[in-house]
Scaffold this motif. Sequence first.
Motif, PDB file in Angstrom:
ATOM      1  N   THR A 380      -7.388   8.204   0.312  1.00 34.66           N
ATOM      2  CA  THR A 380      -5.843   6.875   0.808  1.00 34.66           C
ATOM      3  C   THR A 380      -4.382   7.493   1.296  1.00 34.66           C
ATOM      4  O   THR A 380      -4.387   7.157   1.807  1.00 34.66           O
ATOM      5  CB  THR A 380      -5.711   5.982  -0.281  1.00 34.66           C
ATOM      6  OG1 THR A 380      -4.949   6.283  -1.253  1.00 34.66           O
ATOM      7  CG2 THR A 380      -7.241   5.181  -0.595  1.00 34.66           C
ATOM      8  N   GLY A 381      -4.083   9.143   0.751  1.00 34.41           N
ATOM      9  CA  GLY A 381      -2.850   9.428   1.156  1.00 34.41           C
ATOM     10  C   GLY A 381      -2.362   8.668  -0.246  1.00 34.41           C
ATOM     11  O   GLY A 381      -1.010   9.805  -0.693  1.00 34.41           O
ATOM     12  N   ARG A 567      -8.437  12.939   6.170  1.00 38.57           N
ATOM     13  CA  ARG A 567      -6.892  12.949   5.515  1.00 38.57           C
ATOM     14  C   ARG A 567      -6.637  11.974   5.925  1.00 38.57           C
ATOM     15  O   ARG A 567      -6.732  11.070   6.911  1.00 38.57           O
ATOM     16  CB  ARG A 567      -5.960  13.937   6.949  1.00 38.57           C
ATOM     17  CG  ARG A 567      -5.007  14.714   6.680  1.00 38.57           C
ATOM     18  CD  ARG A 567      -3.948  14.475   7.328  1.00 38.57           C
ATOM     19  NE  ARG A 567      -2.595  14.194   6.757  1.00 38.57           N
ATOM     20  CZ  ARG A 567      -1.895  14.855   7.342  1.00 38.57           C
ATOM     21  NH1 ARG A 567      -2.114  15.692   8.434  1.00 38.57           N
ATOM     22  NH2 ARG A 567      -0.096  15.418   6.656  1.00 38.57           N
ATOM     23  N   ALA A 568      -6.104  12.185   5.105  1.00 36.12           N
ATOM     24  CA  ALA A 568      -5.411  10.059   5.265  1.00 36.12           C
ATOM     25  C   ALA A 568      -3.517  11.257   4.580  1.00 36.12           C
ATOM     26  O   ALA A 568      -3.422  12.192   4.264  1.00 36.12           O
ATOM     27  CB  ALA A 568      -4.945   9.408   4.196  1.00 36.12           C
ATOM     28  N   GLU A 569      -2.376  10.544   5.531  1.00 35.96           N
ATOM     29  CA  GLU A 569      -1.317  10.307   5.069  1.00 35.96           C
ATOM     30  C   GLU A 569      -0.828   9.713   3.670  1.00 35.96           C
ATOM     31  O   GLU A 569      -0.537   8.970   3.217  1.00 35.96           O
ATOM     32  CB  GLU A 569       0.275   9.482   6.506  1.00 35.96           C
ATOM     33  CG  GLU A 569      -0.328   9.948   7.617  1.00 35.96           C
ATOM     34  CD  GLU A 569       0.063  11.219   8.348  1.00 35.96           C
ATOM     35  OE1 GLU A 569       1.097  11.622   7.522  1.00 35.96           O
ATOM     36  OE2 GLU A 569      -1.112  12.174   8.760  1.00 35.96           O
ATOM     37  N   ALA A 570      -0.145  11.243   2.995  1.00 39.24           N
ATOM     38  CA  ALA A 570       0.467  10.549   1.675  1.00 39.24           C
ATOM     39  C   ALA A 570       1.592   9.921   1.411  1.00 39.24           C
ATOM     40  O   ALA A 570       2.462  10.360   2.945  1.00 39.24           O
ATOM     41  CB  ALA A 570       0.449  12.491   1.457  1.00 39.24           C
ATOM     42  N   SER A 736     -12.572   3.309   0.342  1.00 39.65           N
ATOM     43  CA  SER A 736     -12.058   3.010   0.564  1.00 39.65           C
ATOM     44  C   SER A 736     -10.183   2.117   0.498  1.00 39.65           C
ATOM     45  O   SER A 736      -9.367   2.197   1.016  1.00 39.65           O
ATOM     46  CB  SER A 736     -12.440   2.093   2.049  1.00 39.65           C
ATOM     47  OG  SER A 736     -12.673   0.892   0.624  1.00 39.65           O
ATOM     48  N   VAL A 737     -10.214   2.221  -0.918  1.00 37.85           N
ATOM     49  CA  VAL A 737      -9.132   1.480  -1.411  1.00 37.85           C
ATOM     50  C   VAL A 737      -8.764   2.179  -2.880  1.00 37.85           C
ATOM     51  O   VAL A 737      -9.688   2.656  -3.483  1.00 37.85           O
ATOM     52  CB  VAL A 737      -9.451  -0.045  -1.529  1.00 37.85           C
ATOM     53  CG1 VAL A 737      -8.790  -0.380  -0.755  1.00 37.85           C
ATOM     54  CG2 VAL A 737     -10.648  -0.711  -2.853  1.00 37.85           C
TER      55      VAL A 737
END
Length: 777
Positions: A380-381, A567-570, A736-737
């Motif tokens: 999720t980041g 990769r997710a955006e922090a 996903s969450v």
Amino acid sequence: MRVLPTDDNDGAGAGAARTPGRKRRRQRFLIFLAVLSLLAGSGLLAGGYYFDSVPTPTDLKLPESTTVYYADGRTPMATLGTENRTIVPYDQMNDSAKQAIVAAEDRTFWTNKGIDFSGVLRAAWSNLTGGQRQGASTITQQYARVAADLRGVTYSRKLREAVIAWKLDDKYSKEEILGFYLNTVPFGRGAYGIEAAAQTYFGKTVRRDAPASQQLTQAEAMVLCAMVKQPEADPADPEGAPGYDPRRNARARQNSIDRWNYIRDGMVKLGYLTPEQAANLAYPDTVKPIDPNAGRSGLDRPTGLVVNHVLGELRQTEPFKGKPDEVIRDGGYKIVTTVDKRVQEAAEAAADIRRDTAPEAVRDQPKNWQAALVAVEPGTGRVLGYYGGDSGTGADYAGWYYDESGQAHGFGQHPPGSSFKVYDLAAAVEDKISVKRHFDSPETKEFPASGRTKGSPAGPIRNAEHAACQPDCALWEATVASLNVTYFELTEKLGVAKVMDMAKRAGVDSMWETVKGNPQPQRVDLRDKPINEVAKRFSTEVGIGQYGITVQDHANGMATFAAGGKRAEAHFVRSVTKGDDKIYNEQLTTADLGLDDEAINQLDWTLRRVKAAQLDNGWDSAGKTGTWQAGQSTTQNVHTWMVGWTGALASAVWLGTTDGKPLKTKNGSYEVYGSTGPGPIWRQFMEQATAALKLDPDKYRFGEPKFPGDAPSTTGPTRPAPANPSPTFSRRPTPSVTPSSPDPSPTPSDPPTPTPTGSISLSPPPSPPPSRTPRPR
């Protein structure tokens, strides 16, 4: 005739003592003549009513405090704004404060025309004849006074106040006016409006839709409404005239009790309470102690740095881009962050090395020691924990953010040393280089193509440690022993651009380059240009961690590997709302690194064998240490790191100094490494945080590599694979969450933070120039 109350009298609306009819009529006639003459002379009678504007709450645009919450959406982290105010519509308030304020300030409120005519005339007569300035005010007049910013006790103010109140009463219902008033008046302790007062004094709310146990009671509302008479102590005589806050001193407490009794009697007279109910009502002794930081909590604590990042993030979003900070701070928003309070507490307990809760290895050390820790949720980041320093108004050693002018602010970058080798290793397995592949790993080795020869200023690459496998080591063995020779050769084979591209795709958005003639490293945005072009500004030493990155970026890179290469955006913000309006919601998206399961499994398999990364709580874990030396020293370290992950949580820890001097223990030793400094911080945090999240470690097991085309080595790893791997998961799932919290919305002293010299430059604390040989441990 008895002495009448002053401007804020206890008997507003109570009426004056009766006198014989003829005498009373004569007095009123004389007052009327005096006032008529006064009005005619001042021009207020005509001009005031027809031309004076009526400032309503809409016209006022009252500043309303914005509250920043932890991820649960219920626990406040900080309150922002010039005034601590939360507006609650009248019909959403319970009856406690509505009744108490009428009993306290204006018992004829529901029947008067917004003006106490006798009070206005009395004030005019007294002022005209040189007597004491006085006169009762209705609730409508008091609101008019605040709204129009009418100060002082003069006849002209009283007349204008009356005119505005008269017009307000003509235009608005009594309910609307009472709502205006309760949302506007000050209650002391920096609280404006009844909702802020309820929270400040009792930790409760006036909202009728809240659970009954959390709603302001009648007795508590009476305590608050007593304070309206004098919200703060008289600065000229704080002991003699302390006001009505019962926690200020004994005299103020008695004042509060006396006025509480007066309000209680008024509630009986008005029919809000029966005599029996009043007799059974007890004065509440649950008023919270006076807190100098009330209404501004969190800004001077470690979480104040989180607020900086929250504001910096929101400044880049469509609803707030290009707008001044006051729009956010005074907008009355509810900002829900990604930070989980349980994780944050674990981060502060481990990384604040001044606390007794920190690991013994880093406690009671010299004042220039400083740690930083960032934890990111894989997939999720979401930044679940952030510690960049012990003060929200001090330096941020974990990252940087955009300030109100749009400039980068902060200096949380540090050379990562051998901890950066995680990206080298990921790039290698992506290129199908097995971790069982052998490399020539002597004590020292020349690399002419990169300018590292005996005749060069920096000299050949050397290993700072020994390994049993030398001089011929498998890549996984070289990783565990952190052999620089092997990783420098690996970086040459892959190419600087390939290694940097892996770091960029994993989560490293910025890297600091050394610019000739500039004493401070300069930030380069890796996303700004094609990586092949950016990579030209860096040398092969990038593979052994010479160039600075932030703790936040490093943690996000680890989260990418923990999520199986997704990769997710922090980010720090989950949602922004105002009332029922949704202003902003996080966008959870991921990008695939392109690492297949075999590559991820080899990465995990190798890094779980790093001893410092092994947890004692049953979780599969992987990680890497790193250090960077001071100048050309081979024994003194300025920067030490520990980074790693489980399937549910990733984090990065940096331990260094605030002044750029080498780490030196209280015993005078320079033996501080990634495994002995940040390592204990990382392990304590990971164990406490995963325990607090109450997740099942069996659901986050790592997969096992097959080592295609290469038979497993007979050399035993430092830690065997789990004896009973989960039969359900070949590797941990990508959430996903967040598993840590549900969606809260149902629909030494630090040096001053340096100012960046440009949009791509951030200045770190002064430090000696880095050596070109990192310590691996």
